[in-house]
Design an enzyme around this catalytic site. Structure first.
Site, PDB file in Angstrom:
ATOM      1  N   HIS A 159      -4.526  -1.724  -6.392  1.00 33.42           N
ATOM      2  CA  HIS A 159      -4.036  -0.208  -6.945  1.00 33.42           C
ATOM      3  C   HIS A 159      -5.089   0.659  -7.166  1.00 33.42           C
ATOM      4  CE1 HIS A 159      -0.283  -2.651  -8.409  1.00 33.42           C
ATOM      5  NE2 HIS A 159      -0.170  -2.461  -7.246  1.00 33.42           N
TER       6      HIS A 159
ATOM      7  N   ASP B  81       0.658  -1.281  -0.102  1.00 31.21           N
ATOM      8  CA  ASP B  81      -0.020  -0.162   0.104  1.00 31.21           C
ATOM      9  C   ASP B  81       0.675   1.262   0.064  1.00 31.21           C
ATOM     10  OD1 ASP B  81      -2.221  -1.776   0.168  1.00 31.21           O
ATOM     11  OD2 ASP B  81      -1.852  -1.785   2.574  1.00 31.21           O
TER      12      ASP B  81
HETATM   13  P1  IMP Z   1      -2.550 -12.591   1.832  1.00 31.03           P
HETATM   14  O1  IMP Z   1      -1.466 -12.131   0.879  1.00 31.03           O
HETATM   15  O2  IMP Z   1      -3.903 -12.610   1.594  1.00 31.03           O
HETATM   16  O3  IMP Z   1      -2.240 -14.244   2.090  1.00 31.03           O
HETATM   17  O4  IMP Z   1      -2.046 -11.934   3.184  1.00 31.03           O
HETATM   18  C1  IMP Z   1      -1.188 -12.046   3.833  1.00 31.03           C
HETATM   19  C2  IMP Z   1      -0.699 -11.077   4.517  1.00 31.03           C
HETATM   20  O5  IMP Z   1      -0.165  -9.848   3.506  1.00 31.03           O
HETATM   21  C3  IMP Z   1      -1.723 -10.205   5.291  1.00 31.03           C
HETATM   22  O6  IMP Z   1      -1.328  -9.505   6.344  1.00 31.03           O
HETATM   23  C4  IMP Z   1      -2.257  -9.188   4.266  1.00 31.03           C
HETATM   24  O7  IMP Z   1      -3.044  -7.822   4.801  1.00 31.03           O
HETATM   25  C5  IMP Z   1      -1.075  -8.835   3.644  1.00 31.03           C
HETATM   26  N1  IMP Z   1      -1.153  -8.360   2.249  1.00 31.03           N
HETATM   27  C6  IMP Z   1      -1.285  -9.069   1.051  1.00 31.03           C
HETATM   28  N2  IMP Z   1      -1.515  -8.357  -0.038  1.00 31.03           N
HETATM   29  C7  IMP Z   1      -1.413  -6.985   0.539  1.00 31.03           C
HETATM   30  C8  IMP Z   1      -1.503  -5.599  -0.183  1.00 31.03           C
HETATM   31  O8  IMP Z   1      -1.582  -5.564  -1.640  1.00 31.03           O
HETATM   32  N3  IMP Z   1      -1.187  -4.577   0.444  1.00 31.03           N
HETATM   33  C9  IMP Z   1      -0.996  -4.657   1.830  1.00 31.03           C
HETATM   34  N4  IMP Z   1      -1.108  -6.022   2.581  1.00 31.03           N
HETATM   35  C10 IMP Z   1      -1.267  -6.985   1.831  1.00 31.03           C
END
Ligand code: IMP
Length: 431
Positions: free
Chosen positions: A41, A13
């Site tokens: 995005h 982010d």
């Molecule tokens: P997952 O990728 O959905 O398995 O999530 C694993 C961790 O990565 C969690 O803490 C999510 O909030 C974080 N996360 C995954 N994608 C993003 C993103 O695009 N921005 C911020 N955090 C992310």
């Protein structure tokens, strides 16, 4: 020609989408290289908001080619929805413009179910995933039971792969007390999605190598941030893929000598969604103020982001992992009216100073940041178009980052729109 990689230096982010949109003007092709629809995005174009999860931000430039690489995990339902939404905005998304790797693994409906079931079972030990099925999909990839886009296009292979996979999935779903999934429940919709996506499917690795051979500029768009990297991040509170710049070579399929520059994107403060250590987190009104001023709510899940001061220990670490060649600082405008501003410049653990983040997650949760204070500024930065337009204190803040990280800041973002950008130096002109 030059090939640049854009990566996040924090917990995601950071504003990579906006930077990619800006740099895409100077590139011939934009390639998303990892992650999946967990990314979001937020792009503001002509005053209107567009959120993309899988299609690279370069899609807003009608003359550029965009690609979704072999290591991106593609949720076909989300991708079809996204292509429709972008097309409805009058932006052309034809197979000439967008190519999706035939090697990309598919996020299947059961991956989302498993992600949700596992998170629920973890209770207070949740990772806080985006529930987009990313982890389970990448587990299947490593277990060699995944289903790829090329399988989706071949109904016989697809049925055969599902006949192997579903008994295993259903055993797990039953273990979590969830409804099971039968092939006939999902095959008809998968056939429809296959028909929608088929025209876009191609050999992205080959297309990228050809573009490079022709001397074209290729821009690689990372997702998430380096502190969420499966190897280098705050494990186990990480995503399931490699989010750092070097991963682009094996993930897309070309040699390491072809990357010319790596631009790291860092927010002027820090945010994190999901659980896990965050030493410089502000759990007070100041954190709330940053959240409100910065609109810090997830583009994918709408969750409120945890907010805190900039963390230079973490940034030094991620700059080194990525081999950054320059920085883009985003959301500097959000710091207006905050005085003093603090930056975490060190960590202390049990009285000892640390120079890099500890691997042990309990230690990482216990480190105490050492802060330096900076005089803030009151002025609104949104109208700034050159560094000289910034108040002295804001310039000092940026220059101090350059000094402490030993990296040039090429771009400063002072608002969500394309125009609200200070291009100190175009990273493409460095090569
Ligand atoms: P997952 O990728 O959905 O398995 O999530 C694993 C961790 O990565 C969690 O803490 C999510 O909030 C974080 N996360 C995954 N994608 C993003 C993103 O695009 N921005 C911020 N955090 C992310």
């Amino acid at each position: 020609m030059s090939n640049l990689v854009v990566v996040g230096t924090q917990w995601g982010d950071e504003g990579k989408g906006k930077l990619v949109d800006i740099l895409a003007e100077f590139a011939d092709m934009v390639v998303r290289f990892q992650g999946g629809a967990n990314a979001g995005h937020t792009l503001i174009v002509d005053g209107k908001q567009l959120i993309t999860h899988l299609v690279p931000s370069g899609i807003l430039h009608p003359t550029k080619r965009c690609a979704i690489g072999p290591a991106v995990v593609v949720d076909p339902e989300t991708l079809v929805e996204e292509i429709d939404a972008i097309s409805q905005r009058g932006i052309q998304v034809s197979p000439d413009v967008l190519v999706i790797s035939h090697r990309a693994h598919l996020v299947m409906p059961y991956h989302r179910l498993l992600d949700a079931a596992r998170e629920a079972a973890r209770g207070s030990k949740k990772i806080g995933t985006t529930l987009r099925g990313i982890g389970p999909c990448l587990e299947d990839k490593a277990a060699r039971t995944g289903i790829r886009l090329s399988d989706l296009l071949d109904s016989e292979v697809l049925a055969e792969r599902l006949s192997v996979k579903l008994p295993e999935v259903n055993a797990l779903l039953s273990h979590y007390g969830r409804d099971t999934v039968q092939a006939e429940d999902i095959l008809p919709r998968l056939a429809e999605l296959s028909a929608c996506l088929a025209p876009y499917v191609g050999d992205v690795g080959e297309v990228v190598r050809q573009e490079m051979d022709r001397g074209k500029n290729v821009l690689f768009e990372g997702a998430q941030g380096t502190l969420l990297d499966i190897d280098h991040g705050t494990y186990p509170f990480v995503t399931s893929s490699s989010t750092s710049a070097g991963a682009v070579c094996p993930l897309v399929g070309f040699g390491p000598k072809r990357v010319d520059g790596v631009v790291g994107v860092a927010k002027a403060y820090t945010t994190r969604v999901g659980a896990g250590p965050f030493p410089t987190e502000l759990k007070d009104e100041l954190g709330d103020k940053l959240r409100e001023a910065g609109g810090e709510y997830g583009a994918t899940t709408g969750r409120s982001r945890r907010c805190g001061w900039l963390d230079l220990v973490a940034l030094r670490y991620t700059a080194a992992i990525n081999g950054l060649t320059s920085l883009c600082i985003t959301k500097l405008d959000v710091l207006s009216g905050i005085n003093p501003i603090r930056i975490g410049v060190g960590y202390k653990l049990a009285g000892q100073e640390l120079t890099s983040p500890p691997a042990n997650i309990r230690d990482f949760s216990r480190v105490e940041p050492i802060y330096e204070e900076f005089e803030g500024w009151e002025e609104d930065l949104g109208e700034g178009r050159t560094k000289a337009d910034l108040p002295l204190q804001a310039r000092r803040y940026v220059e101090c980052l350059e000094h402490l990280l030993n990296l040039p800041v090429d771009i400063i973002s002072v608002g969500a729109g394309r125009a609200e950008t200070i291009m100190v130096q175009n990273p493409y002109n460095r090569y």
